[in-house]
Design an enzyme around this catalytic site. Sequence first.
Site, PDB file in Angstrom:
ATOM      1  CG  HIS A   1      -1.850  -0.984   1.261  1.00 45.19           C
ATOM      2  ND1 HIS A   1      -3.053  -0.144   0.257  1.00 45.19           N
ATOM      3  CD2 HIS A   1      -2.109  -2.379   2.280  1.00 45.19           C
ATOM      4  CE1 HIS A   1      -4.122  -1.901   0.499  1.00 45.19           C
ATOM      5  NE2 HIS A   1      -3.676  -2.843   1.275  1.00 45.19           N
TER       6      HIS A   1
ATOM      7  CG  ASP B   1      -4.670  -7.680 -34.610  1.00 43.14           C
ATOM      8  OD1 ASP B   1      -3.271  -8.053 -34.913  1.00 43.14           O
ATOM      9  OD2 ASP B   1      -4.691  -7.830 -33.471  1.00 43.14           O
TER      10      ASP B   1
ATOM     11  CD  GLU C   1      -8.464  -7.673 -32.027  1.00 38.54           C
ATOM     12  OE1 GLU C   1      -7.463  -7.013 -32.563  1.00 38.54           O
ATOM     13  OE2 GLU C   1      -9.022  -7.910 -31.520  1.00 38.54           O
TER      14      GLU C   1
ATOM     15  CB  CYS D   1      -8.767  -0.388 -27.163  1.00 36.64           C
ATOM     16  SG  CYS D   1      -8.783  -2.045 -27.854  1.00 36.64           S
TER      17      CYS D   1
HETATM   18  C1  PEP Z   1      -5.231  -4.565 -32.133  1.00 36.44           C
HETATM   19  O1  PEP Z   1      -5.361  -4.677 -32.350  1.00 36.44           O
HETATM   20  O2  PEP Z   1      -5.306  -3.238 -31.920  1.00 36.44           O
HETATM   21  C2  PEP Z   1      -5.580  -4.178 -29.675  1.00 36.44           C
HETATM   22  C3  PEP Z   1      -5.784  -3.185 -29.625  1.00 36.44           C
HETATM   23  O3  PEP Z   1      -5.043  -5.652 -29.698  1.00 36.44           O
HETATM   24  P1  PEP Z   1      -3.199  -6.345 -29.536  1.00 36.44           P
HETATM   25  O4  PEP Z   1      -2.962  -4.892 -30.212  1.00 36.44           O
HETATM   26  O5  PEP Z   1      -3.410  -6.703 -28.419  1.00 36.44           O
HETATM   27  O6  PEP Z   1      -3.296  -7.693 -30.954  1.00 36.44           O
HETATM   28 MG    MG Z   2      -5.423  -7.312 -31.626  1.00 35.68          MG
END
Ligand code: PEP
Ligand code: MG
Length: 550
Positions: A188, A453, A429, A500
Amino acid sequence: MEVYQGKSVFGGIAIGRISVHKKDEQQVKRVKIENPDLEIARYRQARQTAMEQLQNLYQKALKEVGEANAAIFEIHQMMLEDDDYNESIENIIHMQQVNAEYAVASTGDNFAQMFASMEDDYMRARSADVKDISERVLSVLGGRTAGMAASEEPVIIVADDLAPSETVQLNKDLVLSFVTVHGSVNSHTAILARTMSIPALIGTDIPLTDAIDGKLGIVDGRNGCIYVDPDEDTLSKMQQLKQEEQEKKELLQTLKGRENITIDGKKIMLYANIGNSKDLAAVLQNDAGGIGLFRSEFLYLERETFPTEEEQFQIYRTVAETMAGKPVIIRTLDIGADKKCDYFEMEPEENPAMGCRAIRICLTRPEIFKTQLRALFRASAFGNISIMYPMIISVEEVHRIKEIVAEVKQELTEQGVAFGEPKQGIMIETPAAVMMSAELAKEVDFFSIGTNDLTQYTLAIDRQNPKLDAFYDPHHPAVLRMMQMVVENAHKAGIWAGICGELGADTSLTRRFLAMGVDELSMSPGSILPVRKIILETDVTKERENNNLC
Ligand code: PEP
Ligand code: MG
């Protein structure tokens, strides 16, 4: 000049005088007493005072470092109220007719040893907490003030170890940094240091002698070292670096605590990507609204064998609790392609990026998938967890996932194991998922676009091949059109869509994403504040007009 190495728990540079902190050794003597009832009353009074101190510390921590980190002082209060702990102390006073100090010290030692011998990491870590509360009561009994003497000028505190209560009592204006010989990165105390944004080192090989007390020191949290009595060159180099860091920080600090809201009132969820719980410090430090992608496969990659359900559960729970109610989206394992794990014993493949990876492994080896799902469902009872499935290409896959999830829930119910009801979404993706996004949107709670991807599969370019870097173009209109389609289909079905992949942090596209209607952006923690800056400066309506997206 001497240089000592440690493990950095928070970056940054601190320059100032060193103050060696030695623990107030509380020498406890065993003294026979006449009246055990009076001694028990004295103990109860001291415990009451300690409870009040802890309540004040809780309030102070709540204001300075947030609820999740302040919780340690609630735990200390609960420990002080524990029947076994109190009965042990009062029994010793009563049966042995001895002073309260002796009873508290021996109970504290016994309980600390008991916790230290437990198998569970979390319980073992509680050993330090029992010592901490016992020392507090001893301080009150002895009429001393618990905690550190305040210094008058800002100093670098060098100590053997620091208890959480000592760390939070540090007056931030007077403490430049702390450096300890012992302590764990997951304690902590380390969490508090990161949250307080104080450069800090633990496990440092520095001697705790009076010889270094008062000397000039430089803590370099980026390289995990402390310079004692630095030479002129080092001092001026570090002063320069500190100045540069400060300028960058100041510029962005002003954006902390601000809502991610555009000029015309659209709220954006701005989250962080993490690979393990060690990244949480940066998440908090950069004021992320949640975690948009926890790449859980890193838990598998850093081990020699499959992580157990219990190990995974503890990690997911810690992340959820540290985020204190903010969303935490955990992606199920995305092993395969470049992320290889020997113990999965996968057959070699000609084209691993197009091979048996991610959800394909989970659907063909459900025992691995179920272990992770059990851990995730259990952990979701302790926070705001969502589950996200990678590399989806069809509605049928989602149906199969739902069947497996139903089995997992049924088994947990039959075994009487508590679990939550996490939201469940998918990564978009693959081009197939984009083309099926209208149908997929009816099946799940959210979409998160994995642009890394999606670019690879749309452009037919291996993202691992450095020779093709010039061709790998995530700004390609085909990729951007696909993203637009995904967002529209998500909204038609009433769910949200985010990004993401790395493109989410690309500030040259933030306005474009907002115009597309993207609801969430998740990125490495250090990118949060620069992206927030653009969100605050964008008028989505105008942006849509400029992009012909009305
Ligand atoms: C992506 O493919 O954009 C993704 C976030 O996954 P990773 O980069 O872990 O394949
Ligand atoms: Mg990916």
